[in-house]
Scaffold this motif. Structure first.
Motif, PDB file in Angstrom:
ATOM      1  N   LYS A  19       0.802  -1.233   0.000  1.00 21.68           N
ATOM      2  CA  LYS A  19       0.000   0.000   0.000  1.00 21.68           C
ATOM      3  C   LYS A  19       0.831   1.278   0.000  1.00 21.68           C
ATOM      4  CE  LYS A  19      -4.312  -1.615   0.829  1.00 21.68           C
ATOM      5  NZ  LYS A  19      -4.841  -2.346   1.920  1.00 21.68           N
ATOM      6  N   TRP A  20       2.139   1.181  -0.218  1.00 22.45           N
ATOM      7  CA  TRP A  20       3.017   2.321   0.075  1.00 22.45           C
ATOM      8  C   TRP A  20       2.606   3.633  -0.596  1.00 22.45           C
ATOM      9  CZ3 TRP A  20       6.207   5.017  -3.387  1.00 22.45           C
ATOM     10  CH2 TRP A  20       6.190   4.511  -4.690  1.00 22.45           C
ATOM     11  N   ASP A  21       1.948   3.536  -1.769  1.00 24.26           N
ATOM     12  CA  ASP A  21       1.608   4.756  -2.508  1.00 24.26           C
ATOM     13  C   ASP A  21       0.140   5.150  -2.353  1.00 24.26           C
ATOM     14  OD1 ASP A  21       2.641   6.827  -3.926  1.00 24.26           O
ATOM     15  OD2 ASP A  21       2.366   5.896  -5.904  1.00 24.26           O
ATOM     16  N   ASP A  22      -0.553   4.487  -1.443  1.00 24.61           N
ATOM     17  CA  ASP A  22      -1.964   4.755  -1.219  1.00 24.61           C
ATOM     18  C   ASP A  22      -2.092   6.033  -0.378  1.00 24.61           C
ATOM     19  OD1 ASP A  22      -4.551   4.749  -0.130  1.00 24.61           O
ATOM     20  OD2 ASP A  22      -4.660   2.564  -0.116  1.00 24.61           O
ATOM     21  N   PRO A  23      -2.882   7.017  -0.835  1.00 22.20           N
ATOM     22  CA  PRO A  23      -2.993   8.266  -0.054  1.00 22.20           C
ATOM     23  C   PRO A  23      -3.553   8.042   1.356  1.00 22.20           C
ATOM     24  CG  PRO A  23      -4.359   8.341  -2.080  1.00 22.20           C
ATOM     25  CD  PRO A  23      -3.627   7.036  -2.093  1.00 22.20           C
ATOM     26  N   ASN A  24      -4.325   6.964   1.528  1.00 20.39           N
ATOM     27  CA  ASN A  24      -4.873   6.698   2.866  1.00 20.39           C
ATOM     28  C   ASN A  24      -4.111   5.612   3.606  1.00 20.39           C
ATOM     29  OD1 ASN A  24      -7.001   8.573   2.440  1.00 20.39           O
ATOM     30  ND2 ASN A  24      -8.038   7.019   1.189  1.00 20.39           N
ATOM     31  N   LEU A  25      -2.828   5.533   3.297  1.00 21.85           N
ATOM     32  CA  LEU A  25      -1.941   4.514   3.834  1.00 21.85           C
ATOM     33  C   LEU A  25      -2.147   4.188   5.314  1.00 21.85           C
ATOM     34  CD1 LEU A  25       0.569   2.913   2.953  1.00 21.85           C
ATOM     35  CD2 LEU A  25       1.972   4.875   3.585  1.00 21.85           C
ATOM     36  N   ILE A  26      -2.155   5.227   6.128  1.00 23.95           N
ATOM     37  CA  ILE A  26      -2.139   5.023   7.571  1.00 23.95           C
ATOM     38  C   ILE A  26      -3.476   4.505   8.097  1.00 23.95           C
ATOM     39  CG2 ILE A  26      -2.678   7.412   8.226  1.00 23.95           C
ATOM     40  CD1 ILE A  26      -0.056   5.107   9.913  1.00 23.95           C
ATOM     41  N   GLN A  27      -4.544   4.656   7.277  1.00 19.22           N
ATOM     42  CA  GLN A  27      -5.840   4.130   7.733  1.00 19.22           C
ATOM     43  C   GLN A  27      -5.922   2.605   7.643  1.00 19.22           C
ATOM     44  OE1 GLN A  27      -7.462   7.118   5.511  1.00 19.22           O
ATOM     45  NE2 GLN A  27      -7.236   8.358   7.332  1.00 19.22           N
ATOM     46  N   LEU A 167       6.807   8.827  12.627  1.00 24.68           N
ATOM     47  CA  LEU A 167       7.166  10.092  13.289  1.00 24.68           C
ATOM     48  C   LEU A 167       5.991  11.056  13.359  1.00 24.68           C
ATOM     49  CD1 LEU A 167      10.622  10.532  11.563  1.00 24.68           C
ATOM     50  CD2 LEU A 167      10.225  10.047  13.990  1.00 24.68           C
ATOM     51  N   GLY A 168       4.872  10.660  12.759  1.00 24.47           N
ATOM     52  CA  GLY A 168       3.708  11.543  12.728  1.00 24.47           C
ATOM     53  C   GLY A 168       3.811  12.604  11.649  1.00 24.47           C
ATOM     54  N   GLY A 169       4.722  12.388  10.692  1.00 20.99           N
ATOM     55  CA  GLY A 169       4.877  13.350   9.601  1.00 20.99           C
ATOM     56  C   GLY A 169       4.052  12.948   8.384  1.00 20.99           C
ATOM     57  N   SER A 170       4.233  13.682   7.291  1.00 22.09           N
ATOM     58  CA  SER A 170       3.555  13.320   6.052  1.00 22.09           C
ATOM     59  C   SER A 170       4.352  12.195   5.394  1.00 22.09           C
ATOM     60  CB  SER A 170       3.470  14.538   5.132  1.00 22.09           C
ATOM     61  OG  SER A 170       4.542  14.529   4.224  1.00 22.09           O
ATOM     62  N   THR A 171       3.705  11.437   4.505  1.00 21.77           N
ATOM     63  CA  THR A 171       4.401  10.292   3.893  1.00 21.77           C
ATOM     64  C   THR A 171       5.637  10.730   3.103  1.00 21.77           C
ATOM     65  OG1 THR A 171       2.837  10.463   2.087  1.00 21.77           O
ATOM     66  CG2 THR A 171       2.503   8.633   3.640  1.00 21.77           C
ATOM     67  N   VAL A 172       5.613  11.978   2.599  1.00 19.35           N
ATOM     68  CA  VAL A 172       6.706  12.403   1.719  1.00 19.35           C
ATOM     69  C   VAL A 172       7.760  13.252   2.437  1.00 19.35           C
ATOM     70  CG1 VAL A 172       5.390  12.177  -0.409  1.00 19.35           C
ATOM     71  CG2 VAL A 172       5.312  14.343   0.851  1.00 19.35           C
ATOM     72  N   GLU A 173       7.787  13.152   3.746  1.00 19.47           N
ATOM     73  CA  GLU A 173       8.760  13.883   4.566  1.00 19.47           C
ATOM     74  C   GLU A 173      10.201  13.693   4.058  1.00 19.47           C
ATOM     75  OE1 GLU A 173       8.188  16.557   6.839  1.00 19.47           O
ATOM     76  OE2 GLU A 173       6.689  15.152   7.619  1.00 19.47           O
ATOM     77  N   PHE A 174      10.523  12.478   3.587  1.00 19.36           N
ATOM     78  CA  PHE A 174      11.900  12.178   3.167  1.00 19.36           C
ATOM     79  C   PHE A 174      12.045  12.144   1.651  1.00 19.36           C
ATOM     80  CE2 PHE A 174      11.334  10.098   7.351  1.00 19.36           C
ATOM     81  CZ  PHE A 174      12.108  10.994   8.070  1.00 19.36           C
ATOM     82  N   GLU A 175      11.199  12.911   0.969  1.00 20.68           N
ATOM     83  CA  GLU A 175      11.319  12.977  -0.486  1.00 20.68           C
ATOM     84  C   GLU A 175      11.663  14.418  -0.884  1.00 20.68           C
ATOM     85  OE1 GLU A 175       8.149  10.367  -2.076  1.00 20.68           O
ATOM     86  OE2 GLU A 175       8.495   9.203  -0.262  1.00 20.68           O
ATOM     87  N   GLY A 176      11.475  14.778  -2.135  1.00 21.46           N
ATOM     88  CA  GLY A 176      11.770  16.148  -2.561  1.00 21.46           C
ATOM     89  C   GLY A 176      13.196  16.555  -2.250  1.00 21.46           C
TER      90      GLY A 176
END
Ligand SMILES: N=C(N)NCCCC[C@H](N)C(=O)O
Ligand SMILES: O=C(O)CCC(=O)C(=O)O
Ligand SMILES: [Fe+2]
Length: 330
Positions: A19-27, A167-176
């Motif tokens: 599910k890594w790319d699912d926008p509702n991943l954490i649900q 960490l409670g961050g957004s999924t893309v914290e380590f991208e960009g």
């Protein structure tokens, strides 16, 4: 904070990979469980095994086999791709050439990095400028390792999404700008075994790799089966073995993740001692920030750790070059 853990946790990450790319991943409940386990492992040990990682066991084994075949070659052959400052610290280093805290390590290795084209990062990039040096023997070395690097990069990006959620961050914290163009490192490492001449064992406890922390975000260790040599230090100063578990990678977090998490996760000290008669191979893949990334504690982590920043920021490339320069006093 690292604790006095006595063993290293094992995490099945297959739900996260599905599910890594699912926008509702954490649900997703199964994903949330993986994320919880990642958080606990990173807080308590900074080390964990992963299974369910999707990289074929056959490839993982082939990579170690080809490394054994390279290290078995005569010295003159291996020195054809010798590492130096002129090669951007890319290539082969013989036994005792890599130095940890002033002491030569009892390992030989090939170091590879993401390619740096001339002028790419200005003065910051000069030290590591260049392309990798691949051996021409065994002939498929380059293509096999490039495939492996591709898969490790993809896997690490997905694990980092899980860690971002932990960490409670957004999924893309380590991208960009932080790690969207990861400056990966691959070390293909060989540790001679303990030999017995005239029936007497050579002195034991030669250090294969002295105690150190890794430099970046996340390391994936692919180690030979049936030889225990990697050791991880807990907060009480005990060395906890990280024996090979077939079908898994040993993962650990690096210095840049310690800064990003404001110390919530630590880069744990580890070392390698090969006290076995067999030669041991380890292929370590390091997933690192962008070369020119300015790394600072994430707001979400500062909030979680009492509101004040505990670390100065660091530019990853600078941190790396300072390490590489002290590893090779050449
Ligand atoms: N890219 C990484 N993490 N390499 C780890 C090498 C650790 C030993 C090195 N001599 C040192 O003292 O750091
Ligand atoms: O050989 C190993 O198991 C680990 C090597 C290591 O820690 C490193 O190269 O950073
Ligand atoms: Fe390491």
């Amino acid at each position: 904070m690292a604790t006095d853990f006595k063993s290293i946790p094992l995490i099945d990450i297959s739900a996260l990979l599905e599910k890594w790319d699912d926008p509702n991943l954490i649900q997703d409940e199964a994903v949330a469980e993986v994320v919880r386990q990642l958080d606990e492992a990173c807080r308590k040990a900074g080390f964990f095994y992963v299974k369910g990682h999707g990289i074929p066991d056959s490839l993982i084994k082939e990579v170690r086999d080809i490394a054994h075949r390279f290290f078995d070659l005569p010295c003159e052959e291996k020195l054809k791709i010798k590492l130096s400052a002129e090669t951007g610290y890319r290539g082969y280093q013989h036994l005792g050439e890599n130095i940890t805290k002033g002491t030569p390590d009892m390992h030989e290795a090939i170091d590879c990095y993401r390619e740096v084209k001339h002028g790419m990062y200005g003065a910051l990039g000069e030290a590591l400028q260049g392309a990798n040096q691949w051996p021409s023997d065994p002939p498929n070395f380059k293509s096999l390792l490039e495939e492996y690097i591709y898969l490790c990069t993809d896997l690490s990006r997905k694990i980092m999404r899980g860690i971002a959620l932990a960490l409670g961050g957004s999924t893309v914290e380590f991208e960009g700008n932080r790690a969207g163009d990861p400056f990966w490192v691959l070390r293909i490492i060989g540790y001679p075994g303990v030999s017995s001449e005239n029936g007497h064992d050579m002195p034991k406890n030669d250090i294969g790799c002295g105690a150190h922390t890794d430099y970046g975000l996340l390391t994936l260790v692919n180690q030979d089966d049936a030889i225990t040599a990697l050791q991880v230090r807990n907060v009480s100063g005990e060395w906890i073995a990280a024996p090979p578990i077939p079908g898994t990678f040993v993962c650990n977090i690096g210095d840049m993740l310690k800064i990003l998490t404001n110390g919530l996760y630590e880069s744990t000290l580890h070392r390698v001692i090969n006290n076995n008669p067999q030669y041991r191979v380890c292929v370590a893949y390091f997933y690192e920030p962008n070369y020119d990334a300015a790394i600072e504690p994430l707001d979400v982590c500062v909030k979680k750790t009492g509101g004040s920043r505990k670390f100065e920021g660091a530019v990853y490339g600078k941190h790396l070059v300072s390490k590489v320069r002290t590893n090779f006093v050449i």
